[in-house]
Scaffold this motif. Structure first.
Motif, PDB file in Angstrom:
ATOM      1  N   TYR A   1       0.834  -1.202   0.000  1.00 35.60           N
ATOM      2  CA  TYR A   1       0.000   0.000   0.000  1.00 35.60           C
ATOM      3  C   TYR A   1       0.870   1.254   0.000  1.00 35.60           C
ATOM      4  O   TYR A   1       0.579   2.230  -0.704  1.00 35.60           O
ATOM      5  CB  TYR A   1      -0.928   0.015   1.206  1.00 35.60           C
ATOM      6  CG  TYR A   1      -1.825   1.233   1.222  1.00 35.60           C
ATOM      7  CD1 TYR A   1      -2.946   1.299   0.407  1.00 35.60           C
ATOM      8  CD2 TYR A   1      -1.532   2.332   2.044  1.00 35.60           C
ATOM      9  CE1 TYR A   1      -3.760   2.423   0.403  1.00 35.60           C
ATOM     10  CE2 TYR A   1      -2.345   3.453   2.042  1.00 35.60           C
ATOM     11  CZ  TYR A   1      -3.452   3.497   1.224  1.00 35.60           C
ATOM     12  OH  TYR A   1      -4.245   4.608   1.219  1.00 35.60           O
ATOM     13  N   LEU A   2       1.947   1.251   0.780  1.00 38.74           N
ATOM     14  CA  LEU A   2       2.832   2.410   0.812  1.00 38.74           C
ATOM     15  C   LEU A   2       3.535   2.604  -0.521  1.00 38.74           C
ATOM     16  O   LEU A   2       3.736   3.742  -0.970  1.00 38.74           O
ATOM     17  CB  LEU A   2       3.858   2.247   1.936  1.00 38.74           C
ATOM     18  CG  LEU A   2       3.276   2.255   3.355  1.00 38.74           C
ATOM     19  CD1 LEU A   2       4.358   1.937   4.375  1.00 38.74           C
ATOM     20  CD2 LEU A   2       2.624   3.603   3.668  1.00 38.74           C
ATOM     21  N   LEU A   3       3.895   1.514  -1.181  1.00 42.36           N
ATOM     22  CA  LEU A   3       4.491   1.625  -2.508  1.00 42.36           C
ATOM     23  C   LEU A   3       3.485   2.213  -3.489  1.00 42.36           C
ATOM     24  O   LEU A   3       3.829   3.041  -4.339  1.00 42.36           O
ATOM     25  CB  LEU A   3       4.960   0.249  -2.996  1.00 42.36           C
ATOM     26  CG  LEU A   3       5.559   0.207  -4.406  1.00 42.36           C
ATOM     27  CD1 LEU A   3       6.822   1.057  -4.482  1.00 42.36           C
ATOM     28  CD2 LEU A   3       5.869  -1.230  -4.816  1.00 42.36           C
ATOM     29  N   ASP A   4       2.238   1.785  -3.383  1.00 39.50           N
ATOM     30  CA  ASP A   4       1.181   2.315  -4.226  1.00 39.50           C
ATOM     31  C   ASP A   4       1.050   3.824  -4.062  1.00 39.50           C
ATOM     32  O   ASP A   4       0.942   4.578  -5.048  1.00 39.50           O
ATOM     33  CB  ASP A   4      -0.138   1.624  -3.872  1.00 39.50           C
ATOM     34  CG  ASP A   4      -1.304   2.082  -4.715  1.00 39.50           C
ATOM     35  OD1 ASP A   4      -1.841   3.174  -4.424  1.00 39.50           O
ATOM     36  OD2 ASP A   4      -1.683   1.368  -5.658  1.00 39.50           O
ATOM     37  N   GLN A   5       1.063   4.289  -2.812  1.00 38.88           N
ATOM     38  CA  GLN A   5       0.942   5.724  -2.557  1.00 38.88           C
ATOM     39  C   GLN A   5       2.175   6.479  -3.038  1.00 38.88           C
ATOM     40  O   GLN A   5       2.061   7.594  -3.581  1.00 38.88           O
ATOM     41  CB  GLN A   5       0.719   5.959  -1.061  1.00 38.88           C
ATOM     42  CG  GLN A   5      -0.598   5.403  -0.557  1.00 38.88           C
ATOM     43  CD  GLN A   5      -1.792   5.941  -1.326  1.00 38.88           C
ATOM     44  OE1 GLN A   5      -2.070   7.136  -1.305  1.00 38.88           O
ATOM     45  NE2 GLN A   5      -2.487   5.057  -2.034  1.00 38.88           N
ATOM     46  N   ALA A   6       3.340   5.898  -2.868  1.00 40.63           N
ATOM     47  CA  ALA A   6       4.565   6.530  -3.357  1.00 40.63           C
ATOM     48  C   ALA A   6       4.536   6.649  -4.874  1.00 40.63           C
ATOM     49  O   ALA A   6       4.978   7.658  -5.447  1.00 40.63           O
ATOM     50  CB  ALA A   6       5.786   5.729  -2.907  1.00 40.63           C
ATOM     51  N   TRP A   7       4.006   5.630  -5.535  1.00 45.18           N
ATOM     52  CA  TRP A   7       3.899   5.655  -6.997  1.00 45.18           C
ATOM     53  C   TRP A   7       2.975   6.785  -7.451  1.00 45.18           C
ATOM     54  O   TRP A   7       3.294   7.522  -8.390  1.00 45.18           O
ATOM     55  CB  TRP A   7       3.384   4.300  -7.488  1.00 45.18           C
ATOM     56  CG  TRP A   7       3.206   4.208  -8.972  1.00 45.18           C
ATOM     57  CD1 TRP A   7       4.162   3.919  -9.898  1.00 45.18           C
ATOM     58  CD2 TRP A   7       1.982   4.409  -9.692  1.00 45.18           C
ATOM     59  NE1 TRP A   7       3.604   3.927 -11.160  1.00 45.18           N
ATOM     60  CE2 TRP A   7       2.273   4.222 -11.062  1.00 45.18           C
ATOM     61  CE3 TRP A   7       0.680   4.722  -9.321  1.00 45.18           C
ATOM     62  CZ2 TRP A   7       1.306   4.348 -12.057  1.00 45.18           C
ATOM     63  CZ3 TRP A   7      -0.290   4.841 -10.303  1.00 45.18           C
ATOM     64  CH2 TRP A   7       0.030   4.656 -11.653  1.00 45.18           C
ATOM     65  N   SER A   8       1.830   6.939  -6.783  1.00 49.35           N
ATOM     66  CA  SER A   8       0.895   8.011  -7.148  1.00 49.35           C
ATOM     67  C   SER A   8       1.532   9.382  -6.961  1.00 49.35           C
ATOM     68  O   SER A   8       1.408  10.257  -7.830  1.00 49.35           O
ATOM     69  CB  SER A   8      -0.382   7.915  -6.304  1.00 49.35           C
ATOM     70  OG  SER A   8      -1.085   6.744  -6.584  1.00 49.35           O
ATOM     71  N   LEU A   9       2.209   9.578  -5.838  1.00 50.52           N
ATOM     72  CA  LEU A   9       2.844  10.868  -5.580  1.00 50.52           C
ATOM     73  C   LEU A   9       3.923  11.180  -6.613  1.00 50.52           C
ATOM     74  O   LEU A   9       4.019  12.309  -7.104  1.00 50.52           O
ATOM     75  CB  LEU A   9       3.457  10.862  -4.172  1.00 50.52           C
ATOM     76  CG  LEU A   9       2.484  10.919  -2.994  1.00 50.52           C
ATOM     77  CD1 LEU A   9       3.213  10.631  -1.688  1.00 50.52           C
ATOM     78  CD2 LEU A   9       1.797  12.273  -2.936  1.00 50.52           C
ATOM     79  N   THR A  10       4.724  10.191  -6.944  1.00 47.99           N
ATOM     80  CA  THR A  10       5.819  10.412  -7.882  1.00 47.99           C
ATOM     81  C   THR A  10       5.303  10.638  -9.293  1.00 47.99           C
ATOM     82  O   THR A  10       5.765  11.541 -10.003  1.00 47.99           O
ATOM     83  CB  THR A  10       6.791   9.224  -7.858  1.00 47.99           C
ATOM     84  OG1 THR A  10       7.200   8.963  -6.513  1.00 47.99           O
ATOM     85  CG2 THR A  10       8.016   9.506  -8.711  1.00 47.99           C
ATOM     86  N   ALA A  11       4.340   9.823  -9.725  1.00 46.44           N
ATOM     87  CA  ALA A  11       3.815   9.938 -11.089  1.00 46.44           C
ATOM     88  C   ALA A  11       3.093  11.253 -11.329  1.00 46.44           C
ATOM     89  O   ALA A  11       2.964  11.692 -12.475  1.00 46.44           O
ATOM     90  CB  ALA A  11       2.873   8.766 -11.389  1.00 46.44           C
ATOM     91  N   SER A  12       2.617  11.909 -10.262  1.00 41.97           N
ATOM     92  CA  SER A  12       1.929  13.186 -10.419  1.00 41.97           C
ATOM     93  C   SER A  12       2.891  14.361 -10.514  1.00 41.97           C
ATOM     94  O   SER A  12       2.490  15.459 -10.913  1.00 41.97           O
ATOM     95  CB  SER A  12       0.964  13.416  -9.247  1.00 41.97           C
ATOM     96  OG  SER A  12       1.679  13.621  -8.040  1.00 41.97           O
ATOM     97  N   GLN A  13       4.148  14.137 -10.160  1.00 40.14           N
ATOM     98  CA  GLN A  13       5.106  15.235 -10.123  1.00 40.14           C
ATOM     99  C   GLN A  13       6.229  15.116 -11.142  1.00 40.14           C
ATOM    100  O   GLN A  13       6.971  16.073 -11.360  1.00 40.14           O
ATOM    101  CB  GLN A  13       5.701  15.340  -8.715  1.00 40.14           C
ATOM    102  CG  GLN A  13       4.649  15.599  -7.654  1.00 40.14           C
ATOM    103  CD  GLN A  13       5.244  15.744  -6.266  1.00 40.14           C
ATOM    104  OE1 GLN A  13       6.038  16.641  -6.003  1.00 40.14           O
ATOM    105  NE2 GLN A  13       4.857  14.861  -5.364  1.00 40.14           N
ATOM    106  N   MET A  14       6.363  13.957 -11.750  1.00 37.46           N
ATOM    107  CA  MET A  14       7.399  13.785 -12.773  1.00 37.46           C
ATOM    108  C   MET A  14       6.988  12.641 -13.689  1.00 37.46           C
ATOM    109  O   MET A  14       6.157  11.803 -13.325  1.00 37.46           O
ATOM    110  CB  MET A  14       8.760  13.499 -12.135  1.00 37.46           C
ATOM    111  CG  MET A  14       8.829  12.257 -11.274  1.00 37.46           C
ATOM    112  SD  MET A  14      10.470  12.061 -10.506  1.00 37.46           S
ATOM    113  CE  MET A  14      10.591  13.577  -9.541  1.00 37.46           C
ATOM    114  N   PRO A  15       7.547  12.589 -14.891  1.00 40.44           N
ATOM    115  CA  PRO A  15       7.146  11.556 -15.862  1.00 40.44           C
ATOM    116  C   PRO A  15       7.722  10.186 -15.518  1.00 40.44           C
ATOM    117  O   PRO A  15       8.623   9.678 -16.204  1.00 40.44           O
ATOM    118  CB  PRO A  15       7.686  12.093 -17.188  1.00 40.44           C
ATOM    119  CG  PRO A  15       8.860  12.938 -16.804  1.00 40.44           C
ATOM    120  CD  PRO A  15       8.474  13.578 -15.495  1.00 40.44           C
ATOM    121  N   LEU A  16       7.213   9.584 -14.461  1.00 39.71           N
ATOM    122  CA  LEU A  16       7.651   8.254 -14.057  1.00 39.71           C
ATOM    123  C   LEU A  16       7.228   7.244 -15.118  1.00 39.71           C
ATOM    124  O   LEU A  16       6.042   7.069 -15.387  1.00 39.71           O
ATOM    125  CB  LEU A  16       7.037   7.899 -12.713  1.00 39.71           C
ATOM    126  CG  LEU A  16       7.399   6.529 -12.135  1.00 39.71           C
ATOM    127  CD1 LEU A  16       8.872   6.489 -11.745  1.00 39.71           C
ATOM    128  CD2 LEU A  16       6.518   6.212 -10.919  1.00 39.71           C
TER     129      LEU A  16
END
Length: 452
Positions: free
Chosen positions: A270-285
């Motif tokens: 779940y924490l990885l999921d949230q980290a992915w959402s935060l990162t993908a919204s701020q840079m082109p992950l």
């Protein structure tokens, strides 16, 4: 379908940019690189058009670019026209109107938002992954794994033997964990972060009770930032994780590490999921969703041909998904995009301020994908031109009223100002400055809603 132009296509960034801009689609640099890769790998691009006749649906090789969500019948027609040598790319992949088409396909990956230049999510998929050319041996990832000391060295015996047989560099580490029978999320995240600091090669983390049967080529062939397998199409698994040697990959890893350290009782996926959402919204992950061959269960059909086999009990259903996993994120992750409760894009301004504004884009179901995309672009351009003194913009897509309610509650809890807009509305040029000038909106959390 409609061909992209004449019979010859140079596969250059300029060609793709012209093709997209001529149809009111904008992609950022990282998204264009992914689309270029698709064209090089699968063939020339073709624009799909609604209402195309069956005889026009020729998709034997190439990249099908879908700018408008097809109807149910249209999605079936498009799906039936594809073969294994064809890829489908959706430049407005953040729009839930494309979810049905995505559900028909195997999702390969997505590229997060690219700021004002490309405030959308590029989704790509097809019928099934196919093998590509083999990378040089020097490009192979460094395999890392960890486990509680109480398990003993025999716990990683089969993994170690398989890595030696395949000639892969590795680190297998027994950790002094808090619990003797399991690792906490922050212990795993800190271990991977430490390996990132120690090595210069891309990292492939696997749980210690797996066995590799072939060299893990796919993430390197695709040249992505991050690769992960999703249980049943929505819950990220931390048993197989790939981190490319990029800034976006490091940002995701550090964010996961910070969240895991702050919320030690929350489980790692779940924490990885949230980290992915935060990162993908701020840079082109640039994310790749790994195929089942990287997460096969010992004893199941196809395990002998899999790249990575996990020591789990073989059942008729996937193991792993937590029944208490938040319902809110399941549909979005299944569609390979950020969900309505998460920000699609987060932009920071040059203003020396900690004030933030949340823009909620609602009533998506009554608007076309291009109209919604145009609204996203209008909001981000307006913020770039005049931020009104706000230090941060968070834009959320909320197709349903329940999403709007939750997004507003989250914004108010964060003390953000809130603006609600719909795709069909015209926005004033001083949108954010007008909001900032309203003490009532900023101080009391009053929602500003612009209507025609």
């Amino acid at each position: 379908m409609k061909a992209s132009g004449s019979g010859h296509f140079d596969n250059t960034k300029a060609d793709l940019t012209d093709l997209l801009q001529s149809h009111d689609a904008r992609l950022g640099p990282a998204q264009l690189r992914r689309l270029e890769w698709l064209v090089r790998s699968y063939g020339p691009p073709v624009l799909w058009e609604a209402g195309a006749r069956s005889s026009d649906m020729r998709a034997q090789g190439g990249v099908i670019i879908v700018l408008d969500p097809p109807s149910g019948a249209g999605a079936e027609l498009l799906y039936g026209s594809l073969d294994a040598n064809t890829a489908v790319a959706i430049p407005f992949g953040e729009n839930p109107a494309f979810d049905f088409l995505k559900s028909k396909l195997t999702e390969f990956g997505m590229v997060g938002t690219c700021g004002v230049d490309g405030p959308h999510e590029l989704w790509w998929g097809g019928l099934a992954w196919r093998e590509s050319k083999t990378p040089d041996a020097a490009d192979l990832p460094h395999v890392v794994s960890c486990y509680p000391q109480a398990y003993g060295d025999l716990h990683a015996y089969h993994l170690k033997r398989s890595l030696q047989r395949l000639g892969l560099a590795f680190d297998l580490v027994a950790l002094d964990t808090i619990h003797s029978d399991r690792m906490l999320a922050y212990e795993k995240a800190e271990f991977i972060a430490g390996m990132w600091d120690r090595h210069q090669a891309p990292l492939l983390f696997v749980d210690a009770d797996v066995m590799l049967q072939a060299q893990p080529m796919l993430p390197l062939q695709v040249a992505c930032d991050f690769a992960v397998y999703k249980w049943n199409g929505w819950e990220m698994s931390t048993r197989t994780l790939y981190f490319g040697r990029t800034k976006a990959a490091e940002a995701l890893l550090r964010t996961w590490q910070q969240l895991a350290s702050s919320y030690t009782a929350v489980w790692d996926a779940y924490l990885l999921d949230q980290a992915w959402s935060l990162t993908a919204s701020q840079m082109p992950l640039d994310t790749v969703w790994l195929p089942r061959s990287y997460h096969a269960v010992a004893g199941e059909a196809g395990a002998r041909q899999a790249t990575i086999v996990h020591n789990l009990k073989a059942t008729t259903a996937d193991l792993g998904p937590d029944p208490d996993f938040a319902d809110a994120v399941r549909p979005a992750r299944r569609a390979g995009r950020t969900g309505a409760r998460d920000a699609l894009i987060v932009l920071r301004s040059k203003a020396a301020s900690d004030k933030a504004v949340t823009v909620i884009l609602r009533e998506l179901e009554g608007s076309g994908a291009r109209a919604t995309a145009a609204s996203i672009e209008a909001v981000t351009r307006a913020f770039e031109a005049d931020c009104g003194g706000f230090g941060r913009l968070e834009l959320s897509l909320c197709p349903w009223q329940d999403d709007v309610r939750i997004a507003k509650e989250a914004a108010f809890l964060a003390d953000n100002s809130v603006i609600e807009i719909a795709p069909w509305q015209d926005l004033p040029s001083d949108l954010f400055r007008s909001l900032a000038a309203s003490d009532k909106a900023v101080k009391s959390g009053t929602v500003t809603s612009y209507r025609r």
